[in-house]
Enzyme design. Structure first.
Site, PDB file in Angstrom:
ATOM      1  CD  GLU A 221      11.055 -11.262  21.402  1.00  0.00           C
ATOM      2  OE1 GLU A 221      10.878 -10.230  21.445  1.00  0.00           O
ATOM      3  OE2 GLU A 221      11.002 -12.102  20.336  1.00  0.00           O
TER       4      GLU A 221
ATOM      5  NE  ARG B  99       7.694  -4.149  28.547  1.00  0.00           N
ATOM      6  CZ  ARG B  99       7.699  -4.810  27.244  1.00  0.00           C
ATOM      7  NH1 ARG B  99       8.127  -6.337  27.741  1.00  0.00           N
ATOM      8  NH2 ARG B  99       7.587  -4.781  26.149  1.00  0.00           N
TER       9      ARG B  99
ATOM     10  CG  ASN C  19      12.656  -5.010  27.877  1.00  0.00           C
ATOM     11  OD1 ASN C  19      13.483  -4.932  28.524  1.00  0.00           O
ATOM     12  ND2 ASN C  19      12.473  -3.858  27.148  1.00  0.00           N
ATOM     13  CG  ASP C  20       8.813  -9.250  24.802  1.00  0.00           C
ATOM     14  OD1 ASP C  20       7.738  -8.871  25.661  1.00  0.00           O
ATOM     15  OD2 ASP C  20       8.941  -8.834  23.503  1.00  0.00           O
TER      16      ASP C  20
ATOM     17  NE  ARG D 192      13.519  -0.265  19.883  1.00  0.00           N
ATOM     18  CZ  ARG D 192      13.292  -1.164  21.224  1.00  0.00           C
ATOM     19  NH1 ARG D 192      12.366  -2.099  21.203  1.00  0.00           N
ATOM     20  NH2 ARG D 192      14.255  -0.936  22.082  1.00  0.00           N
TER      21      ARG D 192
ATOM     22  CB  CYS E 150      18.747  -6.047  21.265  1.00  0.00           C
ATOM     23  SG  CYS E 150      17.301  -7.243  20.844  1.00  0.00           S
TER      24      CYS E 150
ATOM     25  CG  HIS F 118       3.903   4.054  28.144  1.00  0.00           C
ATOM     26  ND1 HIS F 118       2.587   4.194  27.580  1.00  0.00           N
ATOM     27  CD2 HIS F 118       4.270   3.110  27.942  1.00  0.00           C
ATOM     28  CE1 HIS F 118       2.184   3.161  27.076  1.00  0.00           C
ATOM     29  NE2 HIS F 118       3.200   2.390  27.227  1.00  0.00           N
TER      30      HIS F 118
ATOM     31  NE  ARG G 224      12.251  -6.194  16.876  1.00  0.00           N
ATOM     32  CZ  ARG G 224      12.081  -5.376  18.018  1.00  0.00           C
ATOM     33  NH1 ARG G 224      12.346  -6.272  19.180  1.00  0.00           N
ATOM     34  NH2 ARG G 224      11.352  -4.475  18.311  1.00  0.00           N
TER      35      ARG G 224
END
Lengths: 792, 207
Positions: free
Chosen positions: A663, A697, A686-687, A540, A731, A440, A576
Site C-alpha cells: 500500500e 479520498r 485504495n491506500d 478484514r 484486493c 461513505h 489480514r
C-alpha cells in the site's frame, strides 16, 4: 500542577484576591501563584516586564493560567508573552474569566492536579454560580449549573460514547422526568451541561470509557437518575456487538463504513438492480432550500411552531415505517425538540428575524459546532443537523418532500444517511456531482446495488427531466435516446443474470489465463452471500470484530475464521491481521491522537510497540490453518525490518502462505527486497492510490486526484508484478471494477479480490477478455486516468 | 539624520506631555480613569532619566529602550501601546545607514502596525488609531510628493490633529471609555490627543 499568574492594576486588589482564593485550599496543596500588579504598592497600572517575570516565576511543565482584571492588564499580559522564553510562552493561557471568581475556581481546581484545560474551563465558569443565584442568566444555561441534590457516576460503554443517537435517547429519557439533570465528563472536566438538551449533550463529546457524573435535582431526581443508570447499563440503546456472529448482523460503525463496501450493506434494505446504468426522471436536490419567496408575517413564531410540529409528524412516521433506520429519525426528532435550540430560534424571531432565517442560522451554527469536534464520527453528525434544518425549512417555504422514491437522484454530495434510507427497490439511480468513488455514501449506495455515477459536475438538470447515465462508459445524458438506454439496461441485465448463472465457472481468459477471483469479507455474511468466489482474498479482521468493545479471544477468532472458510467451501482465505489506525479505530485498542493519522501508527506499525493483540490473532490464524487453507498477510508494511519482525512474530509457518499488503509506495518500489521470504503480495489499491497521489479520498475537494486508474499507480502495480518474484494479488477497489480487472490481469496480477456483488461480473468480463490484446504500454504511458479509461 | 535628532524628539515630547499632563488627564476623566496625563508624563520622564544617564550609539537602540521604558512605567493601556510603537519603530530603523524620509515612513508604519496588533482597534473606535491612521496617510502622500522628513511629519501631525478632533462625536468601542457607551460621545479621545502631541513634537525635532 499548573501555575497561576494574577495581573491587576492594583497590587492590593491582586493580593487580596489571592488571599481569598488561597483560603480554599490547604497550604501544601496550593499552586504557585505569582502576582504582577500595580506599578508599585500604591500606583495603579500594569507592567509587561513585571508580568513576564511573574510568568517565569509561576512556570510549570503543566502550564500557566493568567487571570487579569481589565484594559492594560490584557495588553500588558499579551506583550509579556513576547518577552518570555517561547518554551514558557507556549503553555501560557490568558483567560477571560472574572478575576476574583475565576481565581477561586482556578486555585481549587489546580490543587487537584487538573490539566490546564480543565482549570481554564472551571475558571471561565466562575461566574455561573453567582448568575444562577441572582437569576440573571437564561433558563437553559442556569439549568446546566444548578446545584444538584444528588448524582451518580456512569461509565460510557458504547462504542462512540454519547454521540447523537445514544445522546438522543438520553435526552428523551431525561425530559420525561420532572427533574433538572446535568452531565459532567470527569475525564475531560467538560460540563456540566444540560442533559435535557441534545446540542449540549453532544458538544460534551464524551467518549467511550469516559466517566460521566450525572447530577439531578427536582421532584423526580432519584427516578431520573435510576432510569439513566439503567440506560447507561444498556449502552444507551446501542446494539450489542454481533459482528462476528455467523448470522451476519451488519451493524456498521464508521470503522466498517470507511473502507469496506461489503461490510456495510444493510441487507434488509438492499435490493437495487446492481447495474451500472439507469434512466428516470431527475430528482434534483440542491444544497440549500430556497428561501427567497418566503414572505414574513407578524406570526412568525406560530408558523415556526407549526412547521416544527409537521416535521415531527413526518419524522415519527419515518421512524415507525423504517425500523432498520429508526435510530436516525429518533435522533432527528430529538434535535427537532431540543429546547435550547428552540429558545435560540425564538430569540432570533422575537428580534425581528423571519422564521426560516432564524431557524437556518441557529442550525448552521450547530452544524458548525459539530464539524469542529475532534471526533470524526461526531463531525459527521453535522449531516443530521442539516437534514433536520432542511426538513423544517422545506415545510416553512412549502417545498415538497425530500426523499425521492422514483427516478434518479441528483445530489451535490451523497451522505451515508441518504444512501441508507433510499428505497433501493424503487430508486432508479443516483448521480453525484462531486467526484470520488470511496465516500461513505457512495460505498453504502454501491453495496445496496443502487446504480450510481459520480463526478457529473455542474450539469444543468431540470427537476423531472428524463436523465440517464452509464457508469461503465462514464456518460451522463439529459433527455437521452430512451430506447437505446432501455436496450442497454436489458443488455446489462442479461449480462448480469448470465454472469451470476456462470459464476461458479472459473475465470479463464480467451488467451487461456486463469485468474482467481475472490471475495472481500468484512462480515461472515459476505462469505455466505458470495457467488462464484474462488475463496477470500481479504478477510478484514478489524471490521469483523470492529464493533466489539473488548478484544475477541483466540477461540472466538478461530470460530469466526472457520465460519468464513466453511461458507466458501474451504477454498483458501487470506486473513489480514488487524489493520487499524488512519480512519479505522479499534475500540479495544485505543490509539493516541495523531496530527496525521494516515501517516502515523497504522496497520502493522501499531503492534511494534504493543504486540499482544497481534500475537493472539496469529495464534488463531495458525490454528485455523491446521483445518483449512489459510493465507495470512500483514498490512501497511514499509521496510524489510518490519517483514522480518512480522515473520518472527508468526513463528513456524507449517502450511501457511504468508504475504504482505503493498500500500505504501516505498513497499511497491522495493518489493523485491520485501518479498524475499514471502509467498505472495497483495496490492491495496485504495491506500496505494492515496499515498501515491497524496490525496485524501474522503476529502471531496481532492478526491478526484485519488484515482486508482492514475497511470502513476498503474506503473507501481506493473513494477510490483515485474519485481516481486512471488504471486501478486489485488484486493483494493480496483479489483471490483470489471474493466480495471482486465487491465490488472493483463499487467500480470493473477488474483483479484472484489466486493461480493461484483465477483460474477468480474469473472464474466475476464472470460470475454484476451489479455494479449490489452495495450498495457499505452495504458502505462497514458497522460492521466481519463485517458486510461478511454483505453479500457 | 542621527541619533541626536531622536534624543531631541524624546526630550521635546517629554516636555510637551509634561505641560499637557493636566489637560490629558482632564480629557481622560470625562471618559476614562483620569490617569492618561499622569501616566504619559511618568513614562516620558522615565525616558528622560534614561537619556540623562546613558548615551546611545544608534537610533534603533535608543528607541527600543524608550519603548521598553514606556512598557514598564506608564501603567495604563498606553504603556503597552506606545511601548510597542517605539519598539517597532526602533526595530525598523535597525541597520539603516541613512535615516531618510522613506526610512522614517517605514518605521512609522511598523510602529502603528504594532499598535494595531496590540490594541486590535479599528478606525472609528475612538482610540489613538484615529489619529495615527490619517497621519500615516498624510505622511506617505507628502513623501510621494517629494517632501523631506520635516515637512512630511508636519503634514502627518496636521492630519493627526484632524483625526483627533474627529473623535469627539464618536462612541468609544475600545478601552475603559467603552464602558460608558453612548455617554462617551461628545468628548475628545485622550489617546488620539497624546498621539497628536507626539507627532507634532516629531515634526519640530526630526528633520
Amino acid at each position: 500542577m499548573i501555575g497561576i499568574v494574577v495581573v491587576s492594576h492594583s497590587r492590593a486588589l491582586a493580593e487580596a484576591a489571592v488571599g481569598l482564593a488561597s483560603e480554599m485550599v490547604a497550604e501544601d496543596k496550593r499552586p504557585v501563584i505569582a502576582v504582577a500588579a500595580g506599578l508599585d504598592a500604591t500606583t495603579f497600572g500594569t507592567d509587561a516586564m513585571a508580568v513576564s517575570e511573574a510568568l517565569t516565576a509561576a512556570d510549570s511543565p503543566d502550564g500557566v493560567l493568567v487571570l487579569l482584571d481589565l484594559g492594560s492588564a490584557v495588553l500588558s499580559a499579551e506583550m509579556a508573552l513576547e518577552f518570555v522564553d517561547p518554551s514558557v510562552g507556549d503553555h501560557v493561557r490568558l483567560s477571560s474569566a472574572p478575576l476574583v471568581e475565576g481565581l477561586v475556581a482556578a486555585v481549587v481546581t489546580a490543587s487537584t492536579g487538573a490539566s490546564l484545560d480543565a482549570v481554564v474551563a472551571e475558571a471561565e465558569r466562575g461566574l455561573v454560580g453567582k448568575q444562577d443565584h441572582l437569576g440573571d442568566t437564561p433558563a437553559a444555561e442556569a439549568a446546566a449549573v444548578v446545584e444538584a441534590d444528588q448524582s451518580v457516576e456512569v461509565v460510557l460503554g458504547n462504542e462512540h460514547g454519547l454521540h447523537a443517537r445514544p445522546a438522543a435517547r438520553l435526552v428523551g429519557l431525561v425530559n420525561g422526568f420532572d427533574a433538572t439533570v446535568t452531565l459532567t465528563d470527569l475525564d475531560t472536566a467538560r460540563g456540566p451541561v444540560d442533559a435535557g438538551s441534545l446540542s449540549m449533550v453532544a458538544t460534551l463529546n464524551a467518549q467511550q470509557g469516559h466517566r460521566v457524573r450525572v447530577s439531578a435535582s427536582g421532584q423526580q431526581a432519584s427516578e431520573a437518575l435510576a432510569a439513566i443508570e439503567k440506560l447507561a447499563a444498556e449502552n444507551f440503546g446501542d446494539a450489542p456487538a454481533t459482528g462476528a456472529a455467523p448470522s451476519g448482523s451488519t451493524a456498521g460503525g464508521p470503522s466498517s463504513v470507511s473502507d469496506s463496501p461489503s461490510g456495510t450493506a444493510d441487507r434488509s434494505t438492499a435490493g437495487g438492480s446492481g447495474l451500472d446504468v439507469a434512466i428516470g426522471p431527475a430528482v434534483v436536490l440542491g444544497s440549500e432550500v430556497d428561501l427567497s419567496d418566503y414572505v414574513a408575517e407578524d406570526n412568525e413564531l406560530e408558523r415556526l411552531n407549526q412547521a416544527v410540529e409537521t416535521a415531527a409528524e413526518q419524522l415519527r412516521e419515518l421512524r415507525d415505517t423504517t425500523p432498520e433506520h429508526g435510530d436516525i429519525f429518533v435522533a432527528h426528532l430529538a434535535l427537532l425538540g431540543d429546547r435550547k435550540i428552540l429558545e435560540a430560534v425564538e430569540h432570533a424571531i422575537s428580534g425581528g428575524s423571519p422564521a426560516p432565517a432564524a431557524w437556518r442560522d441557529v442550525y448552521d451554527e450547530l452544524a458548525t459546532t459539530f464539524e469542529g469536534l475532534d471526533d470524526a464520527y461526531q463531525r459527521e453528525r453535522a449531516q443530521d443537523v442539516r437534514a433536520v434544518r432542511d426538513r423544517v425549512l422545506r415545510i416553512l417555504v412549502g417545498a415538497t418532500e425530500e426523499t425521492p422514491t422514483d427516478g434518479i437522484l441528483v445530489v451535490p454530495e451523497l451522505d451515508a444517511a441518504t444512501a441508507a434510507t433510499l428505497d433501493a427497490t424503487r430508486i432508479a439511480g443516483i448521480a453525484v456531482r462531486a467526484a470520488g468513488t470511496t465516500g461513505h455514501g457512495v460505498i453504502v449506495a454501491r453495496s445496496r446495488g443502487i446504480p450510481l455515477i459520480t463526478g457529473i459536475g455542474e450539469v444543468d438538470v431540470q427537476p423531472g427531466a428524463t436523465i440517464a447515465f452509464d457508469a461503465r462508459t462514464g456518460s451522463f445524458e439529459v433527455e437521452p435516446d430512451e430506447d437505446q438506454v432501455h436496450a442497454t439496461i436489458r443488455e446489462r441485465q442479461s449480462e448480469r443474470e448470465q454472469a451470476v448463472t456462470e459464476a461458479n465457472e472459473p475465470a479463464i481468459t480467451r488467451d487461456g489465463k486463469t485468474i482467481d477471483v475472490l471475495v472481500n469479507v468484512g462480515v461472515v455474511q459476505d462469505a455466505v452471500d458470495a457467488r462464484g468466489a474462488d475463496g477470500s482474498g481479504l478477510v478484514r479482521t478489524e471490521v469483523l470484530f470492529g464493533d466489539r468493545r473488548t478484544a475477541p479471544t483466540v477461540d472466538e477468532q478461530v470460530e469466526t475464521f472457520r465460519a468464513i472458510a466453511q461458507a466458501l467451501k474451504n477454498r483458501p482465505i487470506t486473513i489480514r491481521t488487524w489493520d487499524i489506525g488512519g480512519d479505522k479505530p479499534l475500540p479495544f485498542l485505543p490509539q493516541a491522537k495523531e496530527a496525521n493519522p494516515f501517516l502515523g501508527e497504522r496497520g502493522l506499525r501499531v503492534f511494534r510497540r504493543r504486540p499482544e493483540l497481534l500475537r493472539d490473532q496469529l495464534e488463531a490464524i495458525r490454528r485455523v490453518a491446521t483445518e483449512t487453507p489459510v493465507h495470512v498477510m500483514f498490512p501497511m508494511v514499509t521496510t524489510a525490518d518490519e517483514v522480518a519482525w512480522a515473520l518472527d512474530e508468526l513463528g513456524p509457518r507449517h502450511g501457511l502462505e504468508v504475504g504482505i499488503m503493498v500500500e505504501v509506495p516505498a513497499a511497491a518500489l522495493r518489493v523485491a527486497t520485501l518479498a524475499k521470504d514471502l509467498d505472495f503480495v497483495s496490492i491495496g489499491t485504495n491506500d496505494l492510490t492515496q499515498y501515491t497521489t497524496a490525496a485524501d479520498r474522503t476529502n471531496t475537494a481532492v478526491a478526484s486526484l485519488a484515482d486508482g486508474l492514475d497511470p502513476a499507480v498503474l506503473q507501481l502495480i506493473d513494477h510490483v508484478v515485474r519485481n516481486a518474484g512471488v504471486r501478486v494479488a489485488v484486493c483494493g477497489d480496483l479489483a471490483s471494477n470489471p474493466q480495471a480487472a482486465v487491465l490488472l490481469a493483463a499487467l500480470g496480477v493473477t488474483e483479484l479480490s472484489a466486493v461480493g456483488p461484483q465477483v460474477p461480473l468480474v469473472k464474466a468480463r475476464l472470460r470475454q477478455a484476451d489479455l494479449s490484446q490489452v495495450d498495457t504500454a499505452a495504458v502505462l504511458n497514458a497522460r492521466d486516468a481519463d485517458q486510461v479509461r478511454g483505453l479500457l | 539624520m542621527g541619533v541626536d535628532a531622536f534624543v531631541n524628539w524624546l526630550r521635546d515630547a517629554a516636555g510637551v506631555l509634561h505641560e499637557n499632563a493636566a489637560y490629558l488627564t482632564e480629557l481622560d476623566s470625562a471618559i476614562g480613569d483620569a490617569d492618561h496625563g499622569a501616566n504619559m508624563d511618568r513614562g516620558f520622564q522615565a525616558i528622560v532619566a534614561v537619556l540623562d544617564g546613558t548615551s546611545f550609539e544608534s537610533a534603533d537602540e535608543l528607541l527600543k529602550k524608550a519603548g521598553m521604558t514606556l512598557v514598564s512605567k506608564v501603567g495604563g493601556a498606553s504603556g503597552p501601546l506606545y511601548g510597542t510603537f517605539f519598539l517597532r519603530f526602533g526595530t525598523a530603523l535597525a541597520g539603516v545607514s541613512s535615516i531618510n524620509a522613506e526610512a522614517v515612513g517605514k518605521a512609522l508604519h511598523a510602529g502603528v502596525e504594532g499598535v494595531l496588533a496590540r490594541g486590535k482597534a479599528e478606525l472609528g473606535d475612538k482610540t489613538m488609531y484615529d489619529a495615527w491612521a490619517p497621519a500615516l496617510e498624510a505622511y506617505d502622500a507628502a513623501v510621494a510628493g517629494g517632501s523631506e522628513v520635516g515637512p512630511a511629519l508636519t503634514a502627518a501631525a496636521e492630519a493627526a490633529a484632524k483625526g483627533r478632533d474627529a473623535t469627539v462625536p464618536l462612541v468609544a468601542r475600545k478601552g475603559r471609555a467603552s464602558y460608558l457607551g453612548e455617554r462617551s460621545a461628545g468628548h475628545q479621545d485622550p489617546g488620539a490627543t497624546s498621539t497628536t502631541l507626539i507627532l507634532e513634537s516629531a515634526a519640530r525635532t526630526l528633520a
